[in-house]
Design an enzyme around this catalytic site. Structure first.
Site, PDB file in Angstrom:
ATOM      1  N   THR A  49       0.855  -1.185   0.000  1.00 58.00           N
ATOM      2  CA  THR A  49       0.000   0.000   0.000  1.00 58.00           C
ATOM      3  C   THR A  49       0.891   1.235   0.000  1.00 58.00           C
ATOM      4  OG1 THR A  49      -0.152   0.383   2.406  1.00 58.00           O
ATOM      5  CG2 THR A  49      -1.550  -1.341   1.477  1.00 58.00           C
ATOM      6  N   CYS A  50       0.251   2.395   0.133  1.00 55.52           N
ATOM      7  CA  CYS A  50       1.033   3.628   0.078  1.00 55.52           C
ATOM      8  C   CYS A  50       1.894   3.837   1.315  1.00 55.52           C
ATOM      9  CB  CYS A  50       0.113   4.839  -0.125  1.00 55.52           C
ATOM     10  SG  CYS A  50      -1.054   5.100   1.227  1.00 55.52           S
ATOM     11  N   ARG A  52       2.873   0.879   3.491  1.00 53.56           N
ATOM     12  CA  ARG A  52       3.378  -0.368   4.047  1.00 53.56           C
ATOM     13  C   ARG A  52       3.678  -1.362   2.936  1.00 53.56           C
ATOM     14  NH1 ARG A  52       0.895  -2.249   8.273  1.00 53.56           N
ATOM     15  NH2 ARG A  52      -0.366  -0.387   8.597  1.00 53.56           N
ATOM     16  N   SER A 109      -3.234   1.570  10.672  1.00 49.09           N
ATOM     17  CA  SER A 109      -3.068   2.501   9.558  1.00 49.09           C
ATOM     18  C   SER A 109      -2.559   3.855  10.029  1.00 49.09           C
ATOM     19  CB  SER A 109      -4.399   2.691   8.819  1.00 49.09           C
ATOM     20  OG  SER A 109      -4.828   1.484   8.235  1.00 49.09           O
ATOM     21  N   GLY A 191      -4.572  10.954 -11.602  1.00 46.28           N
ATOM     22  CA  GLY A 191      -4.593   9.501 -11.494  1.00 46.28           C
ATOM     23  C   GLY A 191      -6.022   9.004 -11.550  1.00 46.28           C
ATOM     24  N   MET A 195      -7.225   4.706  -5.236  1.00 44.26           N
ATOM     25  CA  MET A 195      -7.028   5.840  -4.338  1.00 44.26           C
ATOM     26  C   MET A 195      -7.544   7.134  -4.975  1.00 44.26           C
ATOM     27  SD  MET A 195      -5.972   7.064  -1.437  1.00 44.26           S
ATOM     28  CE  MET A 195      -4.658   6.280  -0.535  1.00 44.26           C
TER      29      MET A 195
END
Length: 463
Positions: A49-50, A52, A109, A191, A195
């Site tokens: 993920t962004c 981890r 998180s 993007g 996300m």
């Protein structure tokens, strides 16, 4: 066989290391396929993920597993193991299972309680299933963790008190721009991935007047733009991007690009266009890892840049009441571990009953043979009654130890008694991994063997 987690996250590593270790979907899948092809790993799920990069694995040997997974994370980050090891964390056995549950619930998180990680864990599992890198041991762990996470968000108010990264960034940006809120402003999302979709819908929910989308793929950009009623800008068209940036009050970028998407020159040109039109300050939110926005953009006058490093500082002191969420996770974890512990002793119980059955059958065969020699053929009804009586005696003798070993397994000490049963009755069974506590203490020795003169700091390995 035992569950092992080795990872890097916002809690353990600096942002520049996380940035180097950031993996796209294809890279994460490739890593999983490589690992499961080694002798040290039998099943694996890679969560990228962004903030981890974690490897969940089933390993036949703790020490070999630690060595293999640690080396894999070092390679993923493009750094020597010696530079990475102090930022790694390790969880083994039941502690590893607990970590997977905690992550899935959003309780580990950066934005405590955020729900996006639940979808990311689900996607990581699905990819592992498609690649056949996960099987009957690890898959139930992740699946139960997903159910626990779903319960947390359905039964507690953590969705209300636990902001997403996008929401936290917007709150911080509003404060930096001296505004109570950002309603009525214009937004640009760079993007079109998951996300980006979350960012776009968050902007709409926050009351933005317009939300446009910039993306290299026009088709994907159009789909997201249609959902929020915005227009599409080509990310590869510099003049168009400069114009779009100049009219956006808030820009949220979260692409999977390997280089900077918004450089200092592009943003400076957009600022010039904005100043000429009488526009005010702008907020740039960079949620990408690696970063989308060149750090020097923070020095452009009139630009307020919020990136993951700034968000980590902002959210570090967040104190939320998450007791209810933790209680749900604890209950689900207890249920899972009880089932897993009981299943661990299942083969021993089955082997004990099978051995008893073999003994009964052999002795009955000898009895019948002797009886037939002495008096002629044994009456079938008598034979059936004798067999039934012997089986009842054996069942009664086995009832207490089998029930007791299952109960002890739920309490956490069943394997010791199962091992005693295997020894006493000469039952088959492979020796289990050494206990988690002893195995975790061996991490330093493993890494010493991998990297000379390596000495991890005390407490680096967490249970």
């Amino acid at each position: 066989m035992s569950t092992l987690v080795v990872g890097l996250s916002h809690r353990s590593a600096p942002m520049d290391l996380l940035e180097r270790a950031a993996l796209g979907a294809d890279e994460a899948r490739s890593l999983g396929r490589r690992l499961v092809g080694t002798a040290a790993v039998t099943e694996v799920v890679v969560l990228a993920t962004c903030n981890r990069l974690e490897i969940y694995a089933e390993v036949p040997s703790f020490h070999a597993g630690v060595s293999e997974l640690s080396a894999a994370l070092a390679v993923a980050s493009g750094s020597p193991l010696l530079d990475v090891v102090d930022h790694l964390y390790f969880h083994h056995g039941e502690a590893a299972v607990e970590h997977v549950f905690t992550v899935s619930a959003g309780l580990d998180s950066m934005a405590l309680g955020e729900s996006q990680v639940l979808g990311q864990v689900r996607l990581a599992l699905r990819r592992a299933q498609d690649d056949q890198t996960v099987g009957p041991r690890l898959s139930p762990v992740v699946q139960h963790a997903l159910r626990a996470g779903k319960r947390v968000h359905a039964e507690t108010d953590i969705d209300r008190v636990g902001p997403t990264l996008v929401g936290a960034a917007l709150d911080g940006g509003a404060a930096a721009m001296a505004r109570d809120d950002l309603a009525g402003l214009s937004g640009l999302v760079v993007g079109a991935g998951s996300m980006s979709g979350l960012a776009a819908t968050t902007l709409v929910r926050r009351g933005f007047a317009t939300v446009d989308v910039a993306n290299r793929s026009a088709a994907r950009g159009q789909r997201l733009a249609a959902q929020v009623g915005g227009r599409v800008v080509s990310l590869g068209d510099d003049p168009a991007m400069a114009a779009a940036l100049s009219t956006a009050d808030v820009v949220v970028t979260c692409t999977g690009a390997s280089g900077f998407v918004l450089g200092e020159d592009l943003v400076a040109r957009a600022r010039s266009l904005r100043a000429a039109a009488g526009g005010g300050d702008q907020l740039l939110v960079d949620l990408a890892l690696p970063r989308d926005v060149e750090p020097a953009v923070a020095d452009v006058p009139g630009v307020h840049l919020v990136d993951l490093a700034a968000l980590r500082e902002r959210l570090a002191g967040t104190d939320l009441d998450v007791d209810a969420a933790r209680a749900v996770v604890a209950a689900e974890l207890t249920d899972h571990l009880a089932g897993a512990r009981a299943a661990q002793v299942g083969p021993t119980v089955a082997a004990l009953r099978a051995r008893a059955g073999e003994v009964v059958d052999a002795e009955m065969a000898r009895f019948v043979q002797r009886a037939d020699r002495g008096r002629g053929e044994l009456d079938p009804r008598v034979r059936a009654e004798i067999e039934s009586t012997v089986h009842r005696v054996v069942e009664k003798l086995l009832h207490t130890p089998t029930v007791r070993v299952k109960a002890l397994a739920v309490e956490g000490s069943g394997e010791e008694y199962a091992a005693a049963l295997r020894e006493l009755f000469d039952l088959p069974g492979d020796a289990e991994l050494s206990s988690g506590e002893g195995a975790v203490r061996g991490v330093s020795a493993v890494l010493d063997a991998r990297v000379s003169a390596l000495a991890p700091a005390p407490g680096r390995v967490r249970r």
